[in-house]
Motif scaffolding. Structure first.
Motif, PDB file in Angstrom:
ATOM      1  N   GLY A  36      33.256  44.445  41.276  1.00 21.85           N
ATOM      2  CA  GLY A  36      34.547  44.436  41.890  1.00 21.85           C
ATOM      3  C   GLY A  36      34.821  43.377  42.895  1.00 21.85           C
ATOM      4  N   ARG A  37      33.869  43.587  43.659  1.00 21.13           N
ATOM      5  CA  ARG A  37      33.963  42.367  45.079  1.00 21.13           C
ATOM      6  C   ARG A  37      34.023  40.942  44.649  1.00 21.13           C
ATOM      7  NH1 ARG A  37      30.979  42.336  50.645  1.00 21.13           N
ATOM      8  NH2 ARG A  37      29.181  41.300  49.280  1.00 21.13           N
ATOM      9  N   ARG A  38      32.900  40.553  43.849  1.00 18.37           N
ATOM     10  CA  ARG A  38      33.079  39.424  43.147  1.00 18.37           C
ATOM     11  C   ARG A  38      34.072  38.775  42.509  1.00 18.37           C
ATOM     12  NH1 ARG A  38      29.066  35.917  44.600  1.00 18.37           N
ATOM     13  NH2 ARG A  38      28.893  34.166  43.074  1.00 18.37           N
ATOM     14  N   SER A  39      34.831  39.635  41.613  1.00 20.43           N
ATOM     15  CA  SER A  39      35.809  39.041  40.951  1.00 20.43           C
ATOM     16  C   SER A  39      37.143  39.319  41.627  1.00 20.43           C
ATOM     17  CB  SER A  39      36.090  39.968  39.777  1.00 20.43           C
ATOM     18  OG  SER A  39      36.275  41.608  39.915  1.00 20.43           O
ATOM     19  N   GLY A  40      37.229  40.166  42.481  1.00 18.85           N
ATOM     20  CA  GLY A  40      38.338  40.325  43.364  1.00 18.85           C
ATOM     21  C   GLY A  40      39.541  40.996  42.373  1.00 18.85           C
ATOM     22  N   LEU A  41      38.964  41.538  41.351  1.00 19.63           N
ATOM     23  CA  LEU A  41      40.029  42.179  40.419  1.00 19.63           C
ATOM     24  C   LEU A  41      39.779  43.513  39.903  1.00 19.63           C
ATOM     25  CD1 LEU A  41      40.363  39.020  38.144  1.00 19.63           C
ATOM     26  CD2 LEU A  41      42.035  39.854  39.657  1.00 19.63           C
ATOM     27  N   ALA A  42      40.715  44.261  39.290  1.00 15.53           N
ATOM     28  CA  ALA A  42      40.384  45.593  39.233  1.00 15.53           C
ATOM     29  C   ALA A  42      39.792  45.661  37.663  1.00 15.53           C
ATOM     30  CB  ALA A  42      41.766  46.111  38.984  1.00 15.53           C
ATOM     31  N   ALA A  43      39.542  46.868  37.106  1.00 28.32           N
ATOM     32  CA  ALA A  43      38.776  47.172  36.087  1.00 28.32           C
ATOM     33  C   ALA A  43      38.771  46.330  34.831  1.00 28.32           C
ATOM     34  CB  ALA A  43      38.963  48.684  35.823  1.00 28.32           C
ATOM     35  N   VAL A  44      39.723  45.944  34.208  1.00 29.61           N
ATOM     36  CA  VAL A  44      40.068  45.178  33.177  1.00 29.61           C
ATOM     37  C   VAL A  44      39.789  43.672  33.598  1.00 29.61           C
ATOM     38  CG1 VAL A  44      41.674  44.290  31.321  1.00 29.61           C
ATOM     39  CG2 VAL A  44      41.545  46.711  32.085  1.00 29.61           C
ATOM     40  N   GLY A  45      40.362  43.308  34.810  1.00 33.14           N
ATOM     41  CA  GLY A  45      40.431  41.809  35.109  1.00 33.14           C
ATOM     42  C   GLY A  45      38.814  41.372  35.609  1.00 33.14           C
ATOM     43  N   ALA A  46      37.995  42.459  36.187  1.00 36.42           N
ATOM     44  CA  ALA A  46      36.652  42.204  36.556  1.00 36.42           C
ATOM     45  C   ALA A  46      35.723  41.732  35.275  1.00 36.42           C
ATOM     46  CB  ALA A  46      36.011  43.238  37.324  1.00 36.42           C
ATOM     47  N   TYR A  47      35.946  42.373  34.285  1.00 35.03           N
ATOM     48  CA  TYR A  47      35.312  41.952  33.265  1.00 35.03           C
ATOM     49  C   TYR A  47      35.833  40.629  32.196  1.00 35.03           C
ATOM     50  CZ  TYR A  47      33.182  46.642  33.290  1.00 35.03           C
ATOM     51  OH  TYR A  47      32.283  47.999  33.465  1.00 35.03           O
ATOM     52  N   LYS A  48      37.113  40.648  32.168  1.00 35.93           N
ATOM     53  CA  LYS A  48      37.667  40.026  31.493  1.00 35.93           C
ATOM     54  C   LYS A  48      37.539  38.405  32.267  1.00 35.93           C
ATOM     55  CE  LYS A  48      42.609  38.920  30.100  1.00 35.93           C
ATOM     56  NZ  LYS A  48      43.868  39.882  30.148  1.00 35.93           N
ATOM     57  N   SER A  49      37.537  38.359  33.483  1.00 32.61           N
ATOM     58  CA  SER A  49      37.487  36.927  33.990  1.00 32.61           C
ATOM     59  C   SER A  49      35.900  36.480  33.908  1.00 32.61           C
ATOM     60  CB  SER A  49      37.596  37.084  35.621  1.00 32.61           C
ATOM     61  OG  SER A  49      36.977  38.063  36.278  1.00 32.61           O
ATOM     62  N   TYR A  50      35.108  37.385  33.672  1.00 32.45           N
ATOM     63  CA  TYR A  50      34.019  36.845  33.511  1.00 32.45           C
ATOM     64  C   TYR A  50      33.289  36.466  32.244  1.00 32.45           C
ATOM     65  CZ  TYR A  50      29.045  36.170  35.714  1.00 32.45           C
ATOM     66  OH  TYR A  50      27.927  35.502  36.270  1.00 32.45           O
ATOM     67  N   SER A  51      33.723  37.552  31.196  1.00 38.85           N
ATOM     68  CA  SER A  51      33.549  37.322  29.625  1.00 38.85           C
ATOM     69  C   SER A  51      34.689  38.091  28.929  1.00 38.85           C
ATOM     70  CB  SER A  51      32.028  37.942  29.434  1.00 38.85           C
ATOM     71  OG  SER A  51      32.154  38.005  27.886  1.00 38.85           O
ATOM     72  N   ARG A  52      35.463  37.306  28.125  1.00 39.55           N
ATOM     73  CA  ARG A  52      36.461  37.964  27.540  1.00 39.55           C
ATOM     74  C   ARG A  52      36.036  39.148  26.537  1.00 39.55           C
ATOM     75  NH1 ARG A  52      41.513  36.145  28.365  1.00 39.55           N
ATOM     76  NH2 ARG A  52      42.627  37.248  26.815  1.00 39.55           N
ATOM     77  N   ASN A  53      34.835  38.920  26.057  1.00 36.79           N
ATOM     78  CA  ASN A  53      34.327  39.885  24.917  1.00 36.79           C
ATOM     79  C   ASN A  53      34.087  41.207  25.682  1.00 36.79           C
ATOM     80  OD1 ASN A  53      33.929  37.992  22.850  1.00 36.79           O
ATOM     81  ND2 ASN A  53      31.887  37.432  23.575  1.00 36.79           N
TER      82      ASN A  53
END
Ligand code: PFF
Length: 468
Positions: A65-82
């Motif tokens: 969460g902190r690494r991405s600075g985004l909530a649940a969906v964005g945290a995964y999506k910003s790292y890997s869309r799959n």
């Protein structure tokens, strides 16, 4: 672009995260699950699930969460869309849990008033009062709406100004109340039977279903497996020690569950009542216990207990609502207020279904259960545990190890002594452990149809969620 919100202080964050964790899961669900699963052995398995699996997953959620600075969906999506689908399961779980949680939150509110207006004056009728109340078509709905309205008011004010501020007042109150009631309970004559029920294990009652119940409860109680702690972590500044904070939140949550057990079981045994009562346990047993104390003292303690329950529920339900709201803000670029109204309107509809399913619509079932149980079992027994398993796989096998290490050591400025141990747990042990427990549990559980349905939903989301 608008600046992302942040927590105001370390203490504020810790209280909000502990506020999310400590909730109905601790005071309503933990005691009745303990009662149904034979007491102490369940608690031991639960503690192992909490400190081996739960704590590691919480560290991973804060980190991602902190690494991405985004909530649940964005945290995964910003790292890997799959991997978007894991976030989507989280948001869906947020809706579903909020499809019954405010119903029980509403019961707690109603029982504050009922305690004052004389619930404890007729001990024999307390069970009937509860049954009559929850099956009523109208009254519980009003209380549910009142409970949801308070959530809306808090979450609409945002992170530091709403959730953090409320938690800073409510959490200390809750803590004090639990300790106070616990002391009263253990000082009753005959309380030892309750303490030995809590603290001396009988292993003969343990089955696969017991272990799955303990695992599901660990996830539910620690607010894990659905991106809630990812979302709360995303509002954290870069200075905080994530692993340490996770240890504090996990310990506080466990302490509150044990305190709730200590508040309830000694008194329950002291008054010769039955521990395996299911979801009605705190609403029937607790007022009965207090009624037996008699008069003003009973009214006082009963009122206090339900204030504690409502407070605990509230600081958790705001976090559930926030998971959905943060998704709408981050991914759909919605304004906070609009997101809050929209999400809570959907939740209100689900709650009406859940509440009525205990009364007038109890004959309507899907895959063998009514709406209340449907939302509850689907999230607690499937989505949270499987969500946690995917998070562990994501962190262990998709995320770069250097990224995790950089985030957990604040870019090398602090140490995390057990990093390698944690990493090995997340990468190898936890995914396998959850898969095994889920498999054993599903085999020994009654709702097979519902389980298969839940797994099918996950597969469908995995295929289609890249568009979300
Ligand atoms: N942890 C809360 C409780 O114990 O009542 C419930 C909960 C909150 C579950 C937030 C999941 C979540 F994301």
């Amino acid at each position: 672009m608008q600046q992302r919100e942040n927590w105001g202080s370390r203490l504020g964050f810790l209280l909000a995260a502990a506020g999310s964790a400590v909730g109905l899961g601790n005071i309503w669900r933990f005691p009745y699950l303990t009662g149904e699963n034979g007491g102490s052995a369940f608690i031991v398995i639960y503690l192992v699930c909490v400190f081996v699996i739960g704590l590691s997953i919480m560290i991973a959620e804060f980190t991602v969460g902190r690494r991405s600075g985004l909530a649940a969906v964005g945290a995964y999506k910003s790292y890997s869309r799959n991997w978007t689908f894991v976030g989507v399961i989280g948001v869906l779980s947020g809706f579903l849990i909020m499809g019954f949680y405010p119903v029980v939150g509403g019961w707690a509110l109603a029982y504050i008033v009922k305690s004052i207006t004389g619930l404890t004056s007729a001990p024999d009728a307390i069970g009937d009062v509860f049954g009559g109340f929850i099956t009523n078509s109208f009254e519980p709905l009003l209380w549910m709406i009142a409970f949801l309205a308070v959530n809306v008011a808090i979450v609409a004010k945002g992170i530091a100004g709403g959730i953090e501020k409320a938690s800073k007042v409510l959490m200390p109150v809750l803590f004090f109340l639990l300790i106070f009631i616990g002391i009263r309970s253990v000082s009753l004559p005959g309380a030892d039977a309750g303490l030995s029920f809590l603290f001396s294990p009988d292993w003969s009652v343990v089955t696969g279903a017991t272990v799955l119940a303990a695992l599901g409860q660990a996830f539910f109680s620690l607010s894990l497996g659905m991106g809630c702690m990812i979302t709360y972590g995303s509002y954290l500044n870069k200075k905080q020690n994530l692993a340490k904070d996770a240890v504090i939140v996990t310990s506080l949550d466990t302490l509150c569950a044990i305190l709730a057990g200590i508040a309830i079981f000694p008194a329950l045994f002291a008054f010769g009542m039955e521990p395996a009562q299911g979801p009605g346990l705190v609403f029937v047993v607790v007022p009965s216990i207090f009624a037996a104390m008699g008069g003003g003292v009973g009214v006082f303690f009963s009122t206090l207990f339900f204030v504690a329950l409502a407070v605990a529920a509230l600081t958790s339900s705001v976090s559930l609502l926030e998971v959905v709201v943060a998704y709408l803000i981050d991914e759909k670029k919605m304004a906070r207020k609009k997101a809050v109204y929209l999400a809570s309107a959907v939740m209100a509809v689900l709650c009406v279904m859940a509440s009525l399913s205990l009364g007038v619509t109890s004959h309507i079932t899907v895959l063998g259960v009514g709406a209340f149980d449907f939302f509850d079992i689907l999230t607690d027994k499937i989505f949270l545990a499987i969500g946690g398993m995917f998070l562990a796989i994501f962190a262990g096998w998709v995320y770069k190890k250097e990224d995790l290490k950089a985030e957990l050591t604040n870019e090398g400025t602090i140490k995390m002594a057990l990093f390698e141990v944690w990493y090995a747990l997340i990468k190898y042990v936890i995914p396998v452990a959850i898969a095994v427990i889920a498999f054993m549990g599903v085999k020994s559980i009654a709702q097979t149809g519902l389980m298969i349905f839940g797994l099918a939903v996950i597969v469908v989301l995995a295929i289609f969620s890249k568009k979300l």
